[in-house]
Design an enzyme around this catalytic site. Structure first.
Site, PDB file in Angstrom:
ATOM      1  N   ARG A 262      -7.273  -1.435   1.579  1.00  0.00           N
ATOM      2  CA  ARG A 262      -6.166  -2.105   0.894  1.00  0.00           C
ATOM      3  C   ARG A 262      -6.598  -3.484   0.395  1.00  0.00           C
ATOM      4  NH1 ARG A 262      -5.639  -4.706   5.540  1.00  0.00           N
ATOM      5  NH2 ARG A 262      -4.402  -6.616   5.620  1.00  0.00           N
TER       6      ARG A 262
ATOM      7  N   GLY B 181      -5.241   2.952  -1.299  1.00  0.00           N
ATOM      8  CA  GLY B 181      -6.276   2.446  -0.404  1.00  0.00           C
ATOM      9  C   GLY B 181      -5.770   2.337   1.032  1.00  0.00           C
TER      10      GLY B 181
ATOM     11  N   ARG C  96       3.754   0.484   6.249  1.00  0.00           N
ATOM     12  CA  ARG C  96       3.516  -0.938   5.969  1.00  0.00           C
ATOM     13  C   ARG C  96       3.163  -1.152   4.499  1.00  0.00           C
ATOM     14  NH1 ARG C  96       5.838  -4.690   7.539  1.00  0.00           N
ATOM     15  NH2 ARG C  96       4.299  -6.007   6.596  1.00  0.00           N
TER      16      ARG C  96
ATOM     17  N   ARG D 204       6.826  11.163   6.583  1.00  0.00           N
ATOM     18  CA  ARG D 204       7.812  11.308   7.669  1.00  0.00           C
ATOM     19  C   ARG D 204       7.988  12.786   8.018  1.00  0.00           C
ATOM     20  NH1 ARG D 204      10.894   7.462   9.752  1.00  0.00           N
ATOM     21  NH2 ARG D 204      11.207   5.441   8.768  1.00  0.00           N
ATOM     22  N   ARG D 205       8.065  13.642   7.008  1.00  0.00           N
ATOM     23  CA  ARG D 205       8.235  15.077   7.254  1.00  0.00           C
ATOM     24  C   ARG D 205       6.983  15.684   7.861  1.00  0.00           C
ATOM     25  NH1 ARG D 205      11.652  16.429   1.770  1.00  0.00           N
ATOM     26  NH2 ARG D 205      13.593  15.463   2.516  1.00  0.00           N
TER      27      ARG D 205
ATOM     28  N   TYR E 293       7.066  -7.586  -2.149  1.00  0.00           N
ATOM     29  CA  TYR E 293       6.537  -8.300  -3.311  1.00  0.00           C
ATOM     30  C   TYR E 293       7.241  -7.917  -4.617  1.00  0.00           C
ATOM     31  CZ  TYR E 293       2.970 -10.823  -0.870  1.00  0.00           C
ATOM     32  OH  TYR E 293       2.330 -11.714  -0.049  1.00  0.00           O
TER      33      TYR E 293
ATOM     34  N   TYR F  43      -3.663  -0.388  -4.210  1.00  0.00           N
ATOM     35  CA  TYR F  43      -3.414  -0.946  -2.873  1.00  0.00           C
ATOM     36  C   TYR F  43      -2.794   0.130  -1.981  1.00  0.00           C
ATOM     37  CZ  TYR F  43      -0.670  -3.518   0.648  1.00  0.00           C
ATOM     38  OH  TYR F  43      -0.086  -3.948   1.807  1.00  0.00           O
TER      39      TYR F  43
ATOM     40  N   ASN G 170       5.270  -3.652   2.288  1.00  0.00           N
ATOM     41  CA  ASN G 170       4.641  -4.783   1.617  1.00  0.00           C
ATOM     42  C   ASN G 170       4.925  -4.765   0.108  1.00  0.00           C
ATOM     43  OD1 ASN G 170       2.181  -6.140   0.199  1.00  0.00           O
ATOM     44  ND2 ASN G 170       2.177  -6.973   2.269  1.00  0.00           N
TER      45      ASN G 170
END
Lengths: 134, 134, 134
Positions: free
Chosen positions: C104, C96, C51, C30-31, C59, C93, C55
């Site tokens: 991923r 990746g 994302r 974000r920065r 989970y 994940y 994700n």
């Protein structure tokens, strides 16, 4: 001691399997509409199913928290029964949301009602516990 | 045995009630700005409150995990006290974020600090347990 | 009794620390790209990492539910071992997904496989419990 939590654990596993079913539906729709991650926007059908799954995921830990507190402090069988009803309502919510945003409303209100019952069971159970012990 | 987890369960129910309050605020803003699900974008006021709720939901299971491990392996009353402080910080975070993105920062750092204390309590509790038993 | 859940609690704290690492990565990006909350869209690199974290957060409670049911009803050491493998797969994940959406996939399928093993352990454990007790 395990018999005090066996039904709660069974409903927990059922809840996980339901989340897995929802996740598979999103993947199926992603392939159908060719919307690869990380994209989360698309035609209304996809956005509805995506939000349906996101909403169910958001409520998953809330539901489990209440299921367990109600089951441990109030009544395991009653809590587990409410749990199964909740999972059924969530299934109807998901199927309804797939069809239209309006059709999610009935099961949504119903599932909220079941959560309120679990909150009530939890509070009564905790109150009885504290009154007895202090 | 229930008295070892009664306070943790009480804080858990309080955390659920706080999440319910956040959800009701999002619904209120959805009606105010006429933004029906599955839409999640809109004017900045709505996007801020939507993100505030999403962030609190994301941290809900993380908070509960630490609350319980710290409470069971370290000190229930201390963990439950940290839990109540965390919930208060989250409330301030949500109210601050409703006003502006900047106002969320103070309570966000504070709530992260409380989580760090719960991580510390959990680790010390687990370490003492393993040292004693092996 | 605590020794029956000490390893599960340890893996739970590790899972929280991993989520903290993912959250820090999102803040760093974000920065880097100057994307302040509540904005969640931006260049593909940012959207992928956003994302990835979303994700993993989704989970997180599913994983913990299975870890604990499998560990309590089946075999704590086996469940905790699966838990550590799962956390490693989630790290792969995330790393990746940072690189490309394709990278991923391998760790995603692998982590799903570990969750299936935990579902299997949970089901067998619960089944043995119910058969023995009824």
């Amino acid at each position: 001691m395990l018999h005090n939590i066996a039904l709660l654990s069974t409903v927990t596993v059922l809840a996980v399997l339901e989340q897995a079913y929802f996740a598979v539906q999103v993947i199926t729709f992603r392939r159908k509409f060719k919307i690869s991650p990380p994209i989360t926007s698309g035609p209304p059908e996809f956005e509805r199913i995506f939000r349906a799954q996101a909403n169910c995921s958001e409520y998953f830990p809330i539901f489990l928290s209440l299921l367990w507190v109600a089951g441990v402090f109030s009544h395991q069988v009653l809590a587990a029964f409410c749990g199964v009803i909740y999972l059924y309502a969530r299934y109807q919510y998901f199927r309804g949301y797939m069809h239209s945003a309006e059709r999610r409303l009935g099961p949504m209100y119903f599932s909220t009602g079941v959560l309120c019952i679990l909150i009530g069971l939890s509070m009564v159970g905790l109150l009885v516990h504290f009154v007895r012990n202090f």
